[in-house]
Design a protein around this motif. Structure first.
Motif, short mmCIF file in Angstrom:
data_model
loop_
_atom_site.label_atom_id
_atom_site.label_comp_id
_atom_site.label_asym_id
_atom_site.label_seq_id
_atom_site.Cartn_x
_atom_site.Cartn_y
_atom_site.Cartn_z
N ALA A 166 30.49 -0.36 59.91
CA ALA A 166 30.45 -1.32 58.35
C ALA A 166 31.33 -2.99 59.93
O ALA A 166 32.35 -2.49 59.94
N VAL A 167 30.47 -3.82 58.71
CA VAL A 167 29.99 -5.03 59.79
C VAL A 167 30.65 -5.72 58.09
O VAL A 167 30.95 -6.26 56.93
N ILE A 168 32.59 -6.75 58.51
CA ILE A 168 32.76 -7.43 57.30
C ILE A 168 32.30 -8.83 57.53
O ILE A 168 32.40 -9.47 58.53
N VAL A 169 31.40 -9.67 56.25
CA VAL A 169 31.26 -10.98 56.46
C VAL A 169 31.40 -12.10 55.39
O VAL A 169 32.11 -11.09 54.39
N ARG A 170 31.46 -12.83 55.87
CA ARG A 170 31.80 -14.16 54.93
C ARG A 170 30.77 -13.90 53.87
O ARG A 170 31.07 -14.48 52.30
N ASP A 171 29.52 -13.66 53.59
CA ASP A 171 28.39 -13.78 52.78
C ASP A 171 27.11 -12.76 53.62
O ASP A 171 27.51 -12.91 54.87
N ILE A 172 26.07 -12.41 53.04
CA ILE A 172 25.31 -10.97 53.32
C ILE A 172 24.24 -11.79 54.38
O ILE A 172 23.85 -12.99 53.87
N PRO A 173 24.28 -11.81 55.69
CA PRO A 173 23.11 -12.12 56.05
C PRO A 173 21.68 -12.39 56.03
O PRO A 173 20.97 -10.85 55.70
N GLU A 174 20.68 -13.09 55.56
CA GLU A 174 19.38 -13.05 55.72
C GLU A 174 18.56 -12.25 56.28
O GLU A 174 17.70 -11.22 55.84
N VAL A 195 24.96 2.32 58.44
CA VAL A 195 25.46 0.65 58.63
C VAL A 195 25.47 0.12 56.98
O VAL A 195 25.01 -0.08 56.25
N GLU A 196 26.91 -0.90 56.66
CA GLU A 196 27.70 -1.48 56.02
C GLU A 196 27.46 -3.18 55.95
O GLU A 196 28.84 -2.80 56.95
N PHE A 197 26.96 -3.72 55.26
CA PHE A 197 27.26 -5.50 55.78
C PHE A 197 28.59 -5.32 54.56
O PHE A 197 27.44 -5.20 53.16
N VAL A 198 29.59 -6.12 54.66
CA VAL A 198 30.18 -5.99 53.29
C VAL A 198 31.13 -7.33 53.18
O VAL A 198 31.47 -8.01 54.59
N LYS A 199 31.39 -8.24 51.70
CA LYS A 199 32.01 -9.14 51.17
C LYS A 199 32.29 -8.89 50.72
O LYS A 199 32.70 -8.27 49.45
N VAL A 200 33.72 -8.95 50.88
CA VAL A 200 35.08 -9.10 49.91
C VAL A 200 35.05 -10.54 49.19
O VAL A 200 34.61 -11.38 49.24
N LYS A 201 35.15 -9.59 47.77
CA LYS A 201 35.36 -10.79 46.71
C LYS A 201 36.62 -11.01 46.09
O LYS A 201 36.43 -12.08 45.72
N SER A 202 37.47 -10.16 46.14
CA SER A 202 38.53 -10.26 45.32
C SER A 202 39.40 -9.25 46.18
O SER A 202 38.62 -8.42 46.66
N CYS A 232 37.66 -2.48 54.54
CA CYS A 232 37.90 -3.43 54.03
C CYS A 232 40.13 -3.62 54.07
O CYS A 232 40.65 -4.26 54.46
N VAL A 233 40.52 -1.84 53.89
CA VAL A 233 41.57 -1.55 53.23
C VAL A 233 42.49 -1.36 54.83
O VAL A 233 43.79 -2.34 54.81
N LEU A 234 42.04 -1.37 56.20
CA LEU A 234 42.61 -1.54 57.50
C LEU A 234 42.68 -2.78 58.36
O LEU A 234 43.19 -3.54 58.69
N ALA A 235 41.69 -3.71 57.09
CA ALA A 235 41.47 -5.02 57.88
C ALA A 235 43.05 -6.21 57.12
O ALA A 235 43.05 -6.94 57.06
#
Length: 278
Positions: A166-174, A195-202, A232-235
């Motif tokens: 899992a890759v936590i990102v501010r915005d999904i990269p192009e 592989v997952e690109f993850v954007k946290v919305k709330s 995301c929970v671990l973070a």
């Protein structure tokens, strides 16, 4: 051979009933490569075989479009539960399905001719690096850096029946597909990785883009959603229950801390059936 195509949030699979059909000796990795091809075959994200289990009534085998066999598929097992119920192979809404990863429990919560809503117990998330597996001297691989070409990317690795990063990102990269491919085939992963690109919305919602091992970019992944939620929970970024958003819909995913099991709820839909010559 007869087949049925089902999908869950756009993650589509070709199902072959090996219980009612006598298929003889078939090279299933080769069949998967051919039938999953979107230009010269039926087209799908994978091939799933419906069999009798050794320890349970039903067994599921899943092959990627590149012919490799996956340990588990969260969207696929929901579609599997719908197929065996709707086709009359079983009248039970609750099933134990034998997979390469082990036994997975499914429950049909509601159904209509158009849509089934199904819950799956995905089991215990594995965090130990050597069990995922990922090459590391550390016990866990949480928010660690790996190289992807000239870039260093911070990732968290989890096994949800199969390996995920899992890759936590501010915005999904192009260029997420390019990065996803590089991470999948990184020397850090002996068996490659999803592989997952993850954007946290709330605190209760995350958005994903998915690069699947052996399949490439797909519209959704239930095991990927589970891995992303755990990361995301671990973070400390979200709660242990969240809506996981993909390009074509959402899953409800819960990490039950008392049981240390992850549960997924989501749809499974039929697309069409046909006959394929092989």
């Amino acid at each position: 051979m007869k087949f049925e195509k089902l999908q869950a949030l756009g993650n589509d699979y070709i199902f072959i009933d090996c219980i009612r059909q006598r298929l003889g000796k078939i090279n299933f990795p080769l069949l998967s490569k051919r039938i999953c091809d979107r230009n010269f075959g039926v087209g799908s994200d994978g091939l799933i075989l419906i069999q009798r289990g050794r320890k349970t009534g039903f067994g599921m085998r899943m092959f990627n479009p590149d012919g490799s066999e996956a340990e588990l598929c969260g969207n696929g097992v929901r579609c599997f539960a719908r197929y065996i119920f709707e086709s009359g192979l079983s009248s039970k809404k609750y099933q134990k399905v034998e997979t390469k990863k082990g036994i997975v429990e499914t429950e049909i919560l509601s159904f209509s001719p158009d849509k089934f809503w199904i819950k799956v117990d995905m089991g215990i998330p594995i965090l130990e690096a050597n069990k995922i597996p990922v090459k590391s001297k550390k016990r866990f691989f949480i928010q660690e850096k790996i190289k992807t070409g000239k870039k260093n990317v911070s990732v968290t690795c989890v096994n949800i029946g199969n390996p995920h990063t899992a890759v936590i990102v501010r915005d999904i990269p192009e260029d997420w597909k390019e990065i996803g491919s590089k991470i999948e085939n990184s020397k850090n992963f002996p068996h490659r990785t999803n592989v997952e690109f993850v954007k946290v919305k709330s605190r209760n919602k995350i958005e994903l883009r998915v690069w699947e091992r052996g399949a490439g970019a797909t519209l959704s992944s239930a095991t990927g959603g589970c891995a992303a939620l755990v990361a995301c929970v671990l973070a400390g970024k979200i709660e242990s229950e969240a809506e996981v958003s993909f390009e074509r819909g959402n899953l409800k995913i819960t990490w039950d801390k008392e049981k240390n099991h992850i549960f997924v709820e989501g749809p499974a839909e039929r697309v069409f059936s046909g006959v394929y010559e092989f």
